[in-house]
Design a protein around this motif. Structure first.
Motif, mmCIF file in Angstrom:
data_model
loop_
_atom_site.group_PDB
_atom_site.id
_atom_site.type_symbol
_atom_site.label_atom_id
_atom_site.label_comp_id
_atom_site.label_asym_id
_atom_site.label_seq_id
_atom_site.Cartn_x
_atom_site.Cartn_y
_atom_site.Cartn_z
ATOM 1 N N VAL A 33 17.322 -13.232 10.788
ATOM 2 C CA VAL A 33 18.697 -13.235 11.286
ATOM 3 C C VAL A 33 19.424 -11.996 10.769
ATOM 4 N N ALA A 34 19.238 -11.698 9.504
ATOM 5 C CA ALA A 34 19.873 -10.531 8.899
ATOM 6 C C ALA A 34 18.847 -9.820 8.019
ATOM 7 N N ALA A 35 18.609 -8.566 8.325
ATOM 8 C CA ALA A 35 17.695 -7.764 7.521
ATOM 9 C C ALA A 35 18.507 -6.797 6.669
ATOM 10 N N THR A 36 18.039 -6.561 5.466
ATOM 11 C CA THR A 36 18.706 -5.601 4.600
ATOM 12 C C THR A 36 17.681 -4.596 4.096
ATOM 13 N N SER A 37 18.140 -3.373 3.889
ATOM 14 C CA SER A 37 17.277 -2.352 3.328
ATOM 15 C C SER A 37 17.275 -2.483 1.817
ATOM 16 N N GLY A 38 16.137 -2.183 1.228
ATOM 17 C CA GLY A 38 15.987 -2.278 -0.216
ATOM 18 C C GLY A 38 15.768 -0.913 -0.826
ATOM 19 N N THR A 39 14.662 -0.762 -1.492
ATOM 20 C CA THR A 39 14.332 0.457 -2.215
ATOM 21 C C THR A 39 13.928 1.581 -1.259
ATOM 22 N N ILE A 40 14.513 2.746 -1.456
ATOM 23 C CA ILE A 40 14.128 3.906 -0.655
ATOM 24 C C ILE A 40 12.738 4.350 -1.090
ATOM 25 N N VAL A 41 11.852 4.498 -0.116
ATOM 26 C CA VAL A 41 10.472 4.911 -0.360
ATOM 27 C C VAL A 41 10.323 6.414 -0.151
ATOM 28 N N ALA A 42 10.971 6.943 0.894
ATOM 29 C CA ALA A 42 10.855 8.369 1.214
ATOM 30 C C ALA A 42 12.009 8.793 2.095
ATOM 31 N N GLN A 43 12.275 10.090 2.093
ATOM 32 C CA GLN A 43 13.278 10.687 2.971
ATOM 33 C C GLN A 43 12.701 11.979 3.524
ATOM 34 N N ALA A 44 13.133 12.331 4.720
ATOM 35 C CA ALA A 44 12.655 13.565 5.347
ATOM 36 C C ALA A 44 13.684 14.018 6.369
ATOM 37 N N VAL A 45 13.451 15.198 6.912
ATOM 38 C CA VAL A 45 14.258 15.739 8.000
ATOM 39 C C VAL A 45 13.277 16.153 9.091
ATOM 40 N N THR A 46 13.596 15.799 10.351
ATOM 41 C CA THR A 46 12.681 16.161 11.423
ATOM 42 C C THR A 46 12.584 17.680 11.554
ATOM 43 N N ASP A 47 11.355 18.136 11.801
ATOM 44 C CA ASP A 47 11.084 19.570 11.907
ATOM 45 C C ASP A 47 11.475 20.078 13.307
ATOM 46 N N PRO A 48 11.245 21.356 13.608
ATOM 47 C CA PRO A 48 11.640 21.887 14.926
ATOM 48 C C PRO A 48 10.991 21.159 16.106
ATOM 49 N N ASP A 49 9.869 20.488 15.859
ATOM 50 C CA ASP A 49 9.212 19.707 16.911
ATOM 51 C C ASP A 49 9.667 18.246 16.904
ATOM 52 N N GLY A 50 10.676 17.903 16.074
ATOM 53 C CA GLY A 50 11.199 16.545 16.014
ATOM 54 C C GLY A 50 10.343 15.579 15.216
ATOM 55 N N ARG A 51 9.418 16.085 14.418
ATOM 56 C CA ARG A 51 8.483 15.236 13.682
ATOM 57 C C ARG A 51 8.817 15.183 12.188
ATOM 58 N N ALA A 52 8.463 14.054 11.574
ATOM 59 C CA ALA A 52 8.632 13.903 10.120
ATOM 60 C C ALA A 52 7.564 12.959 9.595
ATOM 61 N N SER A 53 7.118 13.236 8.379
ATOM 62 C CA SER A 53 6.175 12.379 7.664
ATOM 63 C C SER A 53 6.923 11.701 6.533
ATOM 64 N N LEU A 54 6.642 10.406 6.359
ATOM 65 C CA LEU A 54 7.374 9.615 5.369
ATOM 66 C C LEU A 54 6.415 8.798 4.520
ATOM 67 N N GLY A 55 6.712 8.739 3.255
ATOM 68 C CA GLY A 55 5.998 7.826 2.389
ATOM 69 C C GLY A 55 4.696 8.383 1.840
ATOM 70 N N PRO A 56 4.109 7.590 1.010
ATOM 71 C CA PRO A 56 2.840 7.972 0.386
ATOM 72 C C PRO A 56 1.688 7.796 1.364
ATOM 73 N N GLU A 57 0.493 8.074 0.886
ATOM 74 C CA GLU A 57 -0.716 7.914 1.695
ATOM 75 C C GLU A 57 -0.937 6.453 2.079
ATOM 76 N N GLN A 58 -0.511 5.529 1.242
ATOM 77 C CA GLN A 58 -0.698 4.095 1.497
ATOM 78 C C GLN A 58 0.543 3.326 1.049
ATOM 79 N N LEU A 59 1.018 2.423 1.896
ATOM 80 C CA LEU A 59 2.111 1.525 1.540
ATOM 81 C C LEU A 59 1.545 0.141 1.264
ATOM 82 N N THR A 60 2.264 -0.633 0.485
ATOM 83 C CA THR A 60 1.871 -2.021 0.287
ATOM 84 C C THR A 60 2.304 -2.824 1.508
ATOM 85 N N ALA A 61 1.699 -3.979 1.700
ATOM 86 C CA ALA A 61 2.055 -4.841 2.821
ATOM 87 C C ALA A 61 3.511 -5.273 2.686
#
Length: 120
Positions: A33-61
Motif C-alpha cells: 500500500v505504501a512503499a518507503t525508500s531506505g538505505t541509499i545503495v548507489a547514485q549516478a548521473v546518466t551519461d550522454p547516451d542516457g545510461r547509468a550503472s548503479l550498485g555493486p556487482e551483486q545485491l542481496t535479495a
C-alpha cells in the motif's frame, strides 16, 4: 566490476537519450500500500547516451527503488514537468547458489508521462 543494476533513460518528447539525470538506488520496504525508500545503495548521473550503472556487482535479495530526479532534468531543458521524480520499485531475487540475474530498468520519459519495463 559490473553493476548489478543499470538503466537507460530516453526523452520521448525530444527524441533523444536523457543525459544528466540524477538517479538514486535505495533499498525499499512496504506492505504494497505504501512503499518507503531506505538505505541509499548507489547514485549516478546518466551519461550522454542516457545510461547509468548503479550498485555493486551483486545485491542481496529484496525490494529496491530507483528514483529518477526528473524535475531537475526538465528544468535544465526549460520545460515544465508534472512529475518531480519517478520512483520505480522492483524485487531482486537471488538463487540458492547466491547467483542473480542482471537487472536493467529502462525509463521512457516525457514531461507528462513515463513508462518502464524489465529490460535485459
Amino acid at each position: 566490476m559490473t553493476s548489478h543494476v543499470t538503466t537507460h533513460v530516453l526523452d520521448a518528447s525530444a527524441g533523444r537519450p536523457a543525459a544528466g539525470i540524477r538517479v538514486v538506488l535505495a533499498t525499499a520496504s512496504g506492505d504494497g500500500v505504501a512503499a518507503t525508500s531506505g538505505t541509499i545503495v548507489a547514485q549516478a548521473v546518466t551519461d550522454p547516451d542516457g545510461r547509468a550503472s548503479l550498485g555493486p556487482e551483486q545485491l542481496t535479495a529484496g525490494d529496491y527503488t530507483i528514483t529518477f530526479l526528473t524535475r531537475e532534468y526538465f528544468a535544465e531543458q526549460g520545460t515544465a514537468a508534472f512529475y518531480p521524480f519517478v520512483a520505480v520499485t522492483f524485487a531482486v531475487e537471488v538463487a540458492d547458489d547466491g547467483s542473480s540475474r542482471h537487472y536493467h530498468v529502462p525509463l521512457l520519459l516525457s514531461p507528462f508521462a513515463y513508462s518502464t519495463y524489465r529490460g535485459s
